[in-house]
Design a protein around this motif. Structure first.
Motif, PDB file in Angstrom:
ATOM      1  N   GLU A  68       0.823  -1.206   0.000  1.00  0.00           N
ATOM      2  CA  GLU A  68       0.000   0.000   0.000  1.00  0.00           C
ATOM      3  C   GLU A  68       0.861   1.262   0.000  1.00  0.00           C
ATOM      4  N   ILE A  69       0.492   2.225  -0.890  1.00  0.00           N
ATOM      5  CA  ILE A  69       1.121   3.547  -0.905  1.00  0.00           C
ATOM      6  C   ILE A  69       0.215   4.471  -0.103  1.00  0.00           C
ATOM      7  N   ASP A  86      -5.556   9.771  -4.399  1.00  0.00           N
ATOM      8  CA  ASP A  86      -5.591   8.334  -4.704  1.00  0.00           C
ATOM      9  C   ASP A  86      -5.013   7.521  -3.555  1.00  0.00           C
ATOM     10  N   ALA A  87      -3.902   8.044  -2.984  1.00  0.00           N
ATOM     11  CA  ALA A  87      -3.274   7.345  -1.868  1.00  0.00           C
ATOM     12  C   ALA A  87      -4.167   7.383  -0.631  1.00  0.00           C
ATOM     13  N   ALA A  88      -4.774   8.553  -0.356  1.00  0.00           N
ATOM     14  CA  ALA A  88      -5.625   8.701   0.838  1.00  0.00           C
ATOM     15  C   ALA A  88      -6.857   7.809   0.764  1.00  0.00           C
ATOM     16  N   ALA A  89      -7.327   7.560  -0.457  1.00  0.00           N
ATOM     17  CA  ALA A  89      -8.517   6.721  -0.638  1.00  0.00           C
ATOM     18  C   ALA A  89      -8.157   5.237  -0.669  1.00  0.00           C
ATOM     19  N   LYS A 124      13.327  -0.061 -12.208  1.00  0.00           N
ATOM     20  CA  LYS A 124      12.061  -0.753 -12.450  1.00  0.00           C
ATOM     21  C   LYS A 124      11.166   0.178 -13.257  1.00  0.00           C
ATOM     22  N   GLU A 125       9.937  -0.212 -13.476  1.00  0.00           N
ATOM     23  CA  GLU A 125       8.960   0.631 -14.155  1.00  0.00           C
ATOM     24  C   GLU A 125       7.718   0.771 -13.287  1.00  0.00           C
ATOM     25  N   TYR A 126       7.052   1.924 -13.437  1.00  0.00           N
ATOM     26  CA  TYR A 126       5.732   2.113 -12.857  1.00  0.00           C
ATOM     27  C   TYR A 126       4.730   2.297 -13.992  1.00  0.00           C
ATOM     28  N   ILE A 127       3.517   1.804 -13.760  1.00  0.00           N
ATOM     29  CA  ILE A 127       2.426   2.062 -14.705  1.00  0.00           C
ATOM     30  C   ILE A 127       1.751   3.360 -14.270  1.00  0.00           C
ATOM     31  N   CYS A 128       1.778   4.351 -15.134  1.00  0.00           N
ATOM     32  CA  CYS A 128       1.210   5.652 -14.798  1.00  0.00           C
ATOM     33  C   CYS A 128      -0.323   5.587 -14.842  1.00  0.00           C
ATOM     34  N   LYS A 129      -0.933   6.649 -14.356  1.00  0.00           N
ATOM     35  CA  LYS A 129      -2.394   6.660 -14.258  1.00  0.00           C
ATOM     36  C   LYS A 129      -3.046   6.580 -15.629  1.00  0.00           C
ATOM     37  N   ASP A 130      -2.380   7.132 -16.648  1.00  0.00           N
ATOM     38  CA  ASP A 130      -2.955   7.092 -17.994  1.00  0.00           C
ATOM     39  C   ASP A 130      -2.581   5.815 -18.752  1.00  0.00           C
TER      40      ASP A 130
END
Length: 420
Positions: A68-69, A86-89, A124-130
């Motif tokens: 969890e972030i 997004d993190a707070a939710a 590494k890679e992150y998947i962005c929101k878009d």
């Protein structure tokens, strides 16, 4: 913006992360299993890390090791599109925004954190929101002993990767060009150490690719040429200017051949030399032609001075560039006077205009000029005798090149009878 108020912080962090990565990898190579677990005093640094998280200068996330972030800063939002909301939710997890092929890397990092309180920074890679992906370097700053709270610094590698790709492409294009041209090509660093030389080197000189140019050039260069080549190179390095010289180099056969050596310095923004790009171009045939031309010129001048006629030569435009000794004996003029159209003063006034007219016509057409005229002898004597003009026959022949254009004129003035 905080990023503008604290210039260079990103670069400093990148350097620090790189240093940490190198150190941890070194320790890992020495046997990471033998390192005693050492967890940092998490509470002591917690306030500092929270302020750093809010600063927004470098992308930072707060998370637990279960996936969890819990918080992100503006820089992370800018990088990935994921927000604090997004993190707070509780909608944001680092394991779900990580592509499957990077899961093993994350797993290894988590194991290191539980065991040692730190992990080696890794890509590494992150998947962005878009939906698109971004390449990053992830460094866990500090984690509490339970793994429920840790701070991660996220360095955007996408620009670096792009630059690396462009650099590799540029290097590949350079090497392709270097292998496709007939010249011998080399690059050396600021200290003169070889970085690259193309296959033409081995083909022509027999030098193996593993032998650097800095070690080979002295043995390949003709001994008499070594001092002046070294002097010219030292001067180019000191002045940071292009290097160019003709020198003889040994071929694989053992023979020496003339080459034109050129090298251009590549400078950084401060004017320091980064590297040199150089070529050796075979000019042996050209040099031999020049030597033959000079030898031919010497033979011609020797012959011209041996015959009793006046001999002269002119360029394609008709400008006289040589008179033999007989001319100076006959005219009394100096070479400066002779080459500055002073010869026209010696032609009889009644013959001068027709002579010049026919000479200009020959220059235009390239046809042989042949005509007689009167030429005065010994200009400068105080008393001119009635017989000071003597009749001469002029014969001027053009030397034509392969394209038919006139290259040079060769002419004689032969005395045929006493003048009046």
């Amino acid at each position: 913006m905080l990023q503008e108020e604290r210039p260079g912080l990103r670069e400093q962090l990148e350097r620090r992360v790189a240093q940490l990565e190198d150190e941890l990898r070194r320790l890992a190579d020495d046997g990471v299993e033998e390192i005693e677990p050492a967890r940092p005093e998490y509470d002591e640094y917690r306030g500092t890390l929270e302020r750093f998280l809010e600063a927004g200068t470098v992308a930072t996330i707060r998370a637990n090791l279960e996936g969890e972030i819990t918080d992100v800063n503006e820089a992370f939002t800018t990088l990935t599109g994921w927000t604090k909301e997004d993190a707070a939710a509780h909608k944001l997890r680092w394991d779900t925004i990580t592509p499957p092929e990077w899961e093993e890397a994350d797993k290894n990092s988590v194991e290191q954190l539980y065991k040692y309180g730190h992990s080696i920074p890794y890509e590494k890679e992150y998947i962005c929101k878009d939906g698109h992906r971004v390449q990053v370097l992830l460094a866990v700053g500090f984690a509490d002993p339970t793994g429920q709270d840790c701070f991660c610094f996220v360095i955007d590698l996408s620009e670096r990767k792009r630059m690396e790709a462009e650099l590799k492409l540029s290097e590949a294009q350079f090497r392709l060009l270097g292998e496709s041209i007939p010249q011998m090509v080399f690059t050396v660093d600021a200290d003169g150490k070889t970085e690259y030389f193309n296959s033409r080197w081995q083909e022509i000189t027999g030098v193996q690719p593993g032998i650097g140019f800095e070690h080979a050039w002295g043995a390949l260069c003709y001994p008499d040429d070594v001092p002046r080549v070294q002097e010219a190179w030292d001067r180019a390095v000191a002045e940071k200017k292009p290097f160019e010289i003709d020198a003889r180099y040994k071929l694989k056969s053992g023979k020496f051949s003339w080459a034109l050596v050129r090298a251009m310095p590549m400078l950084d923004p401060d004017g320091n030399i980064l590297k040199w790009f150089g070529t050796l171009t075979d000019i042996d045939e050209q040099k031999r032609e020049e030597e033959e031309t000079r030898a031919s010129e010497v033979r011609f001048r020797t012959l011209a001075d041996a015959i009793p006629q006046i001999v002269w030569t002119a360029d394609s435009q008709g400008n006289i560039d040589f008179f033999n000794h007989r001319w100076f004996e006959y005219s009394g003029l100096t070479i400066e006077q002779s080459l500055n159209n002073g010869w026209q003063l010696l032609i009889h006034p009644d013959d001068l205009q027709s002579y010049l007219r026919e000479w200009k016509s020959a220059i235009r057409t390239g046809d042989t000029l042949e005509r007689d005229f009167r030429l005065r002898r010994a200009v400068g004597i105080k008393k001119v005798s009635p017989n000071s003009y003597r009749r001469h026959l002029c014969r001027a022949v053009a030397l034509h090149g392969r394209n038919g254009q006139v290259i040079k004129w060769f002419a004689t003035w032969t005395e045929i009878e006493s003048g009046r």
